[in-house]
Write an enzyme that holds these catalytic residues in place. Structure first.
Site, PDB file in Angstrom:
ATOM      1  N   SER A  91       0.784  -1.248   0.000  1.00  0.00           N
ATOM      2  CA  SER A  91       0.000   0.000   0.000  1.00  0.00           C
ATOM      3  C   SER A  91       0.809   1.289   0.000  1.00  0.00           C
ATOM      4  O   SER A  91       0.219   2.367   0.001  1.00  0.00           O
ATOM      5  CB  SER A  91      -0.926  -0.009   1.223  1.00  0.00           C
ATOM      6  N   THR A 106       1.150  -8.869  -5.418  1.00  0.00           N
ATOM      7  CA  THR A 106       0.069  -8.897  -4.418  1.00  0.00           C
ATOM      8  C   THR A 106      -1.196  -8.210  -4.933  1.00  0.00           C
ATOM      9  O   THR A 106      -2.300  -8.745  -4.833  1.00  0.00           O
ATOM     10  CB  THR A 106       0.532  -8.220  -3.114  1.00  0.00           C
ATOM     11  N   THR A 140      -8.395   2.757  -4.403  1.00  0.00           N
ATOM     12  CA  THR A 140      -7.895   4.044  -3.917  1.00  0.00           C
ATOM     13  C   THR A 140      -8.222   5.158  -4.904  1.00  0.00           C
ATOM     14  O   THR A 140      -8.400   4.902  -6.111  1.00  0.00           O
ATOM     15  CB  THR A 140      -6.364   3.960  -3.727  1.00  0.00           C
ATOM     16  N   ASP A 141      -8.250   6.389  -4.408  1.00  0.00           N
ATOM     17  CA  ASP A 141      -8.438   7.533  -5.312  1.00  0.00           C
ATOM     18  C   ASP A 141      -7.218   7.741  -6.212  1.00  0.00           C
ATOM     19  O   ASP A 141      -7.298   8.431  -7.223  1.00  0.00           O
ATOM     20  CB  ASP A 141      -8.756   8.809  -4.522  1.00  0.00           C
ATOM     21  N   GLU A 142      -6.089   7.111  -5.846  1.00  0.00           N
ATOM     22  CA  GLU A 142      -4.863   7.332  -6.620  1.00  0.00           C
ATOM     23  C   GLU A 142      -4.961   6.771  -8.035  1.00  0.00           C
ATOM     24  O   GLU A 142      -4.176   7.135  -8.905  1.00  0.00           O
ATOM     25  CB  GLU A 142      -3.653   6.751  -5.880  1.00  0.00           C
ATOM     26  N   TYR A 165       2.273   1.856  -7.532  1.00  0.00           N
ATOM     27  CA  TYR A 165       1.190   1.465  -6.607  1.00  0.00           C
ATOM     28  C   TYR A 165      -0.174   1.712  -7.252  1.00  0.00           C
ATOM     29  O   TYR A 165      -1.023   0.807  -7.334  1.00  0.00           O
ATOM     30  CB  TYR A 165       1.309   2.252  -5.291  1.00  0.00           C
ATOM     31  N   LYS A 169      -3.147  -0.973  -8.451  1.00  0.00           N
ATOM     32  CA  LYS A 169      -4.529  -0.943  -7.944  1.00  0.00           C
ATOM     33  C   LYS A 169      -5.516  -0.782  -9.100  1.00  0.00           C
ATOM     34  O   LYS A 169      -6.577  -1.408  -9.123  1.00  0.00           O
ATOM     35  CB  LYS A 169      -4.710   0.205  -6.930  1.00  0.00           C
TER      36      LYS A 169
END
Ligand code: NAD
Length: 366
Positions: A91, A106, A140-142, A165, A169
């Site tokens: 994360s 992962t 996530t908002d990312e 990351y 996601k």
């Protein structure tokens, strides 16, 4: 909400991590019938975060890697969940800059294995249980990339991840949508902003700054501290996840935020004020803000994240309950009062700078 949860069987992947451990507590306190965690206990997990949960009869812990399909199948067969909350992930953006491959393993492969196991579980359920089942994918908002000074992330914002990351996601989000579209797996997907609160591993901004301020160490702020993040107290996020499972529509995404976007420097300055106000200023330090140092920026640092949670509010009735300054005050106290928990984290991370570039093409991040 309590009515929806009573007697429910819930599987939480990544439940020994920050948000997962808070979600475990939220489910147990609201009367869930069974709350099981699937977690392989990376550096980011802290066994003490589940100390209270382990005393509850309804709780079970399964140590397993989410990439391991047979293990996922076995755990799903044992737990027989109504709701799966998928949080297990690598994360931390800075670690993804140093070592991207564990994030792909992962976050992408792990999500694929869990989806496959969940699909087989769901297909074998009787119709009434199939209707109630939900796979809640915690994204996530990312994944939306970066905003300029104006605008907000909404569910229809184009996906444009910019860190390893965020890209991992976003890839996992695509797999979740594909399982929904192709096989009919009932999922909901959430995109939340930056969380803070109890049990957050101190590599992330808020706990790192709190602990360093309490110890009288320098407070490293990336760049000029002008990057903006949208902050939410973790229990508000957990409540939103439960609302999405109970009231959200299958096949839908929900962005989650508390309308609290502010520059990093402002957050660090407020932490300093709280530390000083509580009389916790480190010995020899005049005021905690004197410890702030501007350091080399994160490569590719996204400028601004800000979230419009109108759809979530409209469809589920969720509203954030915690005011930022009060929640930050409580968070400073939590880290000050939970020294054994902090020491457990320090076994795997000593507060060093992470994420200035690639450190190893493969390798493990844990
Ligand atoms: N922290 C935030 O601000 C934030 C915001 C939005 C979304 N999210 C998402 O929420 C989820 C949880 O975030 P967090 O901050 O609690 O993360 P965390 O790093 O604190 O915890 C992650 C947990 O996942 C476990 N895990 C990692 N790899 C695993 C594997 N291969 N198999 C099984 N377990 C594994 C770890 O042991 C750890 O307990 C993540 O999916 C993250 O992308 C986090």
């Amino acid at each position: 909400m309590t009515k929806d949860l009573e007697g429910s069987r819930i599987l939480i992947t990544g439940g020994a991590g920050f948000i997962g451990a808070n979600l475990v507590e939220a489910c147990l306190r609201r009367g869930a019938g069974r709350v099981a965690v699937l977690d392989c206990l990376t550096y980011a997990a802290n066994p003490l975060s589940l100390a209270w949960a382990r005393q509850q009869k309804a709780f079970a812990f399964h140590q397993a890697d989410v990439v391991d399909l047979p293990a996922c199948k076995k755990i799903l067969a044992e737990v027989h969940p109504d709701w799966v909350f998928h949080l297990a992930a690598e994360s931390h953006v800075d670690r993804s800059i140093e070592q991207p491959l564990p994030f792909v393993r992962t976050n992408v492969q792990g999500t694929a294995s869990l989806l496959q196991a969940s699909l087989l579980h769901w297909q074998a359920l009787p119709q009434s249980s199939q209707d109630r089942f939900r796979f809640v994918h915690v994204s996530t908002d990312e994944v939306f990339g970066s905003l300029e000074q104006d605008g907000y992330f909404r569910e229809d914002t184009p996906v444009a991840p910019r860190s390893p990351y965020a890209a991992s996601k976003a890839a996992s989000d695509h797999l979740v949508r594909a399982y929904g579209h192709t096989y009919g797996l009932p999922y909901s997907m959430t995109h939340c902003g930056n969380n803070f609160g109890p049990y957050q591993f101190p590599e992330k901004l808020i706990p790192l700054m709190i602990l360093r301020a309490l110890q009288g160490k320098s407070l490293p702020v990336y760049g000029q501290g002008i990057n903006i993040r949208d902050w939410i107290q973790v229990e508000d996020h957990c409540q939103a996840l439960l609302q999405v499972a109970a009231r959200g529509r299958a096949g839908q995404a929900y962005v989650i935020g508390a309308r609290n976007d502010r520059p990093n420097l402002e957050v660090v300055e407020e932490i300093c004020e709280v530390v000083d106000r509580l009389g916790l200023t480190a010995p020899g330090v005049r005021q905690s803000r004197d410890l702030i140092r501007f350091v080399e920026d994160r490569p590719g640092h996204d400028f601004r994240y800000a979230i419009d949670p109108a759809k979530l509010e409209r469809e589920t009735g969720w509203r954030p309950q915690r005011e930022f300054s009060q929640a930050l005050h409580e968070t400073v106290l939590w880290y000050q009062e939970n020294q054994p928990w902090v020491e457990e984290c320090e076994k795997s991370y000593a507060g060093q700078r992470l994420g200035l570039g690639l450190t190893s093409p493969g390798g493990k991040s844990s």
